[in-house]
Write a protein that holds these residues in place. Structure first.
Motif, PDB file in Angstrom:
ATOM      1  N   GLU A 233       0.800  -1.228   0.112  1.00 57.26           N
ATOM      2  CA  GLU A 233       0.052   0.133   0.002  1.00 57.26           C
ATOM      3  C   GLU A 233       0.866   1.191   0.099  1.00 57.26           C
ATOM      4  OE1 GLU A 233      -3.584   1.971   2.564  1.00 57.26           O
ATOM      5  OE2 GLU A 233      -3.217  -0.374   2.832  1.00 57.26           O
ATOM      6  N   SER A 234       1.786   1.175   0.656  1.00 58.64           N
ATOM      7  CA  SER A 234       2.747   2.291   0.773  1.00 58.64           C
ATOM      8  C   SER A 234       4.043   1.807   1.336  1.00 58.64           C
ATOM      9  CB  SER A 234       2.308   3.497   1.735  1.00 58.64           C
ATOM     10  OG  SER A 234       2.320   2.940   3.013  1.00 58.64           O
TER      11      SER A 234
ATOM     12  N   GLU B 298       1.889  -3.138   4.010  1.00 54.01           N
ATOM     13  CA  GLU B 298       1.013  -4.157   3.038  1.00 54.01           C
ATOM     14  C   GLU B 298      -0.361  -3.840   2.570  1.00 54.01           C
ATOM     15  OE1 GLU B 298       1.681  -8.162   4.200  1.00 54.01           O
ATOM     16  OE2 GLU B 298       3.768  -8.077   3.639  1.00 54.01           O
ATOM     17  N   ARG B 299      -0.992  -4.111   1.371  1.00 52.21           N
ATOM     18  CA  ARG B 299      -2.298  -4.245   1.130  1.00 52.21           C
ATOM     19  C   ARG B 299      -2.875  -5.498   1.833  1.00 52.21           C
ATOM     20  NH1 ARG B 299      -3.675  -0.264  -2.178  1.00 52.21           N
ATOM     21  NH2 ARG B 299      -2.215   0.638  -3.534  1.00 52.21           N
ATOM     22  N   ASN B 300      -4.191  -5.241   2.274  1.00 51.58           N
ATOM     23  CA  ASN B 300      -4.763  -6.563   2.939  1.00 51.58           C
ATOM     24  C   ASN B 300      -6.015  -6.944   1.984  1.00 51.58           C
ATOM     25  OD1 ASN B 300      -3.186  -6.999   5.202  1.00 51.58           O
ATOM     26  ND2 ASN B 300      -4.122  -5.123   6.179  1.00 51.58           N
TER      27      ASN B 300
ATOM     28  N   ASP C 141      -8.311  -5.364  -2.593  1.00 52.03           N
ATOM     29  CA  ASP C 141      -8.188  -4.709  -1.161  1.00 52.03           C
ATOM     30  C   ASP C 141      -9.460  -3.791  -1.060  1.00 52.03           C
ATOM     31  OD1 ASP C 141      -7.624  -2.281  -2.388  1.00 52.03           O
ATOM     32  OD2 ASP C 141      -5.874  -2.092  -1.207  1.00 52.03           O
TER      33      ASP C 141
ATOM     34  N   HIS D  59     -10.024  -0.791  -1.240  1.00 52.66           N
ATOM     35  CA  HIS D  59     -10.109   0.327  -2.125  1.00 52.66           C
ATOM     36  C   HIS D  59     -10.052  -0.074  -3.616  1.00 52.66           C
ATOM     37  CE1 HIS D  59      -9.105   2.831   1.192  1.00 52.66           C
ATOM     38  NE2 HIS D  59      -7.982   1.819   1.315  1.00 52.66           N
TER      39      HIS D  59
ATOM     40  N   PHE E 244      -8.386  -2.206  -5.130  1.00 52.03           N
ATOM     41  CA  PHE E 244      -6.799  -2.438  -5.747  1.00 52.03           C
ATOM     42  C   PHE E 244      -6.818  -3.822  -6.154  1.00 52.03           C
ATOM     43  CE2 PHE E 244      -2.206  -2.840  -5.839  1.00 52.03           C
ATOM     44  CZ  PHE E 244      -1.868  -2.024  -6.680  1.00 52.03           C
TER      45      PHE E 244
ATOM     46  N   SER F 215      -6.907  -0.326  -9.887  1.00 51.39           N
ATOM     47  CA  SER F 215      -7.933  -0.020  -9.163  1.00 51.39           C
ATOM     48  C   SER F 215      -9.186  -0.281  -9.632  1.00 51.39           C
ATOM     49  CB  SER F 215      -7.857   1.088  -8.260  1.00 51.39           C
ATOM     50  OG  SER F 215      -8.924   1.230  -7.177  1.00 51.39           O
TER      51      SER F 215
END
Length: 187
Positions: free
Chosen positions: A1-2, A19-21, A45, A47, A49, A84
């Motif tokens: 994620e960042s 991390e993205r979940n 995720d 959002h 993504f 996304s």
């Protein structure tokens, strides 16, 4: 994620990764060169993504095997890792997933599939066998109504077979025997 890299003088770099979940999954079937259908799973995720599932051999920590609801009817062109999904139907489904665990229905139903092919509605199929139609808007109100109907059914030893919560008045509900009643009396 960042990700961020900080330089700490004189000789240290500090790397922070978030991390993205994944909260949902989408399944895509493509025909391979030999004519067989190949199944490809993508994670999504909160959002929207799109990610490819992490290879378990590459993971340092063991991840829990939590079931992720399957998004059904996602446009294949939207399933591009690193991008996304912008579809209002998918966005509403992801909003439903993120709100569900804090809703009045938390712990009472578990989402198995969310069909996002409808223009103004989505259809949830639960692990308990219920089919629930929801409008893309006003999810909190619909989740509260779902709980009221669930409680009414429990009071009369029934479970929801189908319900259309997208309608504002006179909700159509079809009942089935509650699982404990379907087994019959113990004896």
């Amino acid at each position: 994620e960042s990700a961020a890299v900080d330089r700490v003088l004189p000789d240290t770099l500090r790397i922070r990764v978030m991390e993205r979940n994944p909260v949902a999954q989408a399944v895509l079937y493509r025909q391979s060169a030999n004519g067989n259908l190949a199944r490809k799973i993508f994670w999504v995720d909160q959002h929207g993504f799109v990610m490819e599932p992490l290879d378990p051999k590459l993971s340092l920590k063991k991840r829990s095997k939590k079931w992720l609801p399957v998004l059904v009817g996602v446009n294949q062109a939207d399933l591009l890792p690193g991008r996304s999904i912008k579809s209002p139907q998918v966005r509403a489904a992801l909003q439903l997933i993120s709100r569900f665990d804090l809703s009045p229905m938390a712990g009472l139903a578990h989402m198995r599939h969310i069909d996002v092919t409808g223009r103004e509605t989505m259809e949830v199929i639960t692990w308990q066998g219920a089919t629930v139609r929801l409008s893309l808007h006003g999810l909190d109100r619909q989740l509260a109504r779902w709980r009221q109907i669930h409680d009414l059914g429990r009071k009369h030893s029934r479970a929801i077979a189908t319900v259309d919560l997208s309608i504002k008045n006179n909700l159509p509900v079809r009942w089935m025997l509650a699982p404990s009643m379907a087994l019959g009396p113990a004896g």
